[in-house]
Design an enzyme around this catalytic site. Structure first.
Site, PDB file in Angstrom:
ATOM      1  N   ASP A 125     -33.001   6.919 -22.347  1.00 54.92           N
ATOM      2  CA  ASP A 125     -31.552   7.118 -22.389  1.00 54.92           C
ATOM      3  C   ASP A 125     -31.212   8.432 -23.084  1.00 54.92           C
ATOM      4  OD1 ASP A 125     -28.638   5.953 -22.580  1.00 54.92           O
ATOM      5  OD2 ASP A 125     -29.170   6.478 -24.631  1.00 54.92           O
ATOM      6  N   GLU A 173     -34.042   4.025 -17.033  1.00 55.18           N
ATOM      7  CA  GLU A 173     -34.127   4.728 -18.314  1.00 55.18           C
ATOM      8  C   GLU A 173     -35.531   4.608 -18.911  1.00 55.18           C
ATOM      9  OE1 GLU A 173     -29.620   4.541 -20.113  1.00 55.18           O
ATOM     10  OE2 GLU A 173     -30.894   2.789 -20.431  1.00 55.18           O
TER      11      GLU A 173
END
Lengths: 245, 245
Positions: free
Chosen positions: A65, A133
């Site tokens: 992320d 992610e």
């Protein structure tokens, strides 16, 4: 001494298959298959490594992320030199929104790699974005920041990010292409067909031709998305001519 | 053809001075001095470039904030293999907190480079952290991600980040060192003195000696911080012995 870093060859049939599929997906040879296996392991599997640390994708998700955020920030900084800090922040939020990342994960059909003890129907939609992610995090650990950047460019920025569309200036690339073709008296076809192959999620492909010549292809989990993707590529191919008239 | 990228030599006296001071601060030769000048320009200056785009640090701050976040995330991921996603997120928030970044900017005395039309007393404390972030953004554009990472390691992680302290396990390194010295019957001195040089913000330096031998130095904007910095370095120098008794 040998300074060439060894690529660890997968040890069993299952790893070998994952290795081959990852190579296709990533456009490079993964070094450590275990990092990717971790990125695709849901916590419901309740595995521990030799040190007693849980093996699942949650920590990699945190890492990925962050890296995704900084790659997108640097892209926007350069792409939109007139955008204020507030504008850049807002655009980045749109690109890395949960909804958008879920779409990305689905289009790459990452769920086919996932190990979970919960039924796929019950894991919720966010798993698609979360493993996207985590995959970015695994790429960072397996390779480096630049490889992540390349992966994000190829899989997020080129097919999906579109400042004009994010700003609401262009609502449909397909509409725009059709309108332009009609004005220019060009013949166009959007040839759309189901193309799921062996993948767990239904996919569609589309080929766009103008005056009999194939200009672009698209592939996604809905007809509309595949068409928009292909139409966007047509748009970039003819951008100058389109903006002139 | 010459593939060696040219370092643009500063054109005037003021740029030459900035160039030299930056070289000392960054530990590398800056390529494009203008990127750093932008990182140190407050919007109150109301300058525009040749394309009419405002020259100030706000966009660079957005970029630097992202890069800082991902460097810290990767550091924490590797440093704390047992930390959950939630733990890592919390630790990162502490490290990149406004308060912490303001401290960093002050310790590097970045304000000495800043151009602003507002009196320094009126710009608020956050300017220190903001220009620290903008500086990271400028380094990224001038060099690359790896250089940013190195700069952040040298200026954030090594002198300030300390998992034990962030977790509240160690509240004062100075206290810990004194306690250990007393137990071990070692003589210690903390020799603290004002050491601002030509800098705009008051600085303090400290030298710590144990049994007559100088072990570590520290320098910061308060006596307490300089002492903690030096004591932490002593702690790492003697870590094994300290943890044994």
């Amino acid at each position: 001494m040998n300074f060439i870093r060894k690529i660890v060859k997968p040890r069993n049939e299952e790893d070998a298959q994952l290795y081959n599929e990852l190579k296709k997906l990533l456009n490079f040879s993964p070094r450590s298959i275990n990092k990717y296996k971790k990125a695709f392991t849901h916590r419901s599997v309740q595995m521990l490594d030799s040190k007693g640390i849980p093996i699942n994708y949650e920590r990699l998700e945190f890492l990925g992320d962050s890296i995704l955020g900084s790659v997108i920030a640097a892209y926007l900084y350069k792409k939109v030199p007139t955008g204020s800090e507030g504008y850049l922040t807002q655009m980045r939020s749109k690109i890395v929104s949960r909804e958008h990342l879920n779409e990305l994960g689905k289009d790459l059909d990452l769920i086919r790699f996932v190990k979970s003890n919960i039924d796929q129907a019950n894991v919720g939609d966010n798993i698609h974005g979360n493993i996207f992610e985590a995959l970015v995090g695994a790429i960072y650990l397996d390779k480096n920041y630049n490889t992540c950047q390349k992966f994000i460019y190829e899989n997020v920025i080129v097919p999906y990010v579109d400042i004009e569309k994010l700003e609401g200036k262009i609502t449909s690339y397909k509409g725009l292409i059709i309108e332009w073709c009609q004005k220019q008296k060009k013949k166009y076809t959007f040839d759309t067909y189901e193309d799921s192959g062996n993948e767990a999620i239904k996919h569609f492909s589309v080929k766009v031709s103008i005056d009999g010549e194939q200009i672009a292809k698209g592939r996604a989990t809905s007809k509309k998305k595949a068409e928009e993707q292909a139409a966007k590529r047509v748009y970039f191919a003819f951008q100058e001519e389109i903006s002139l008239g």
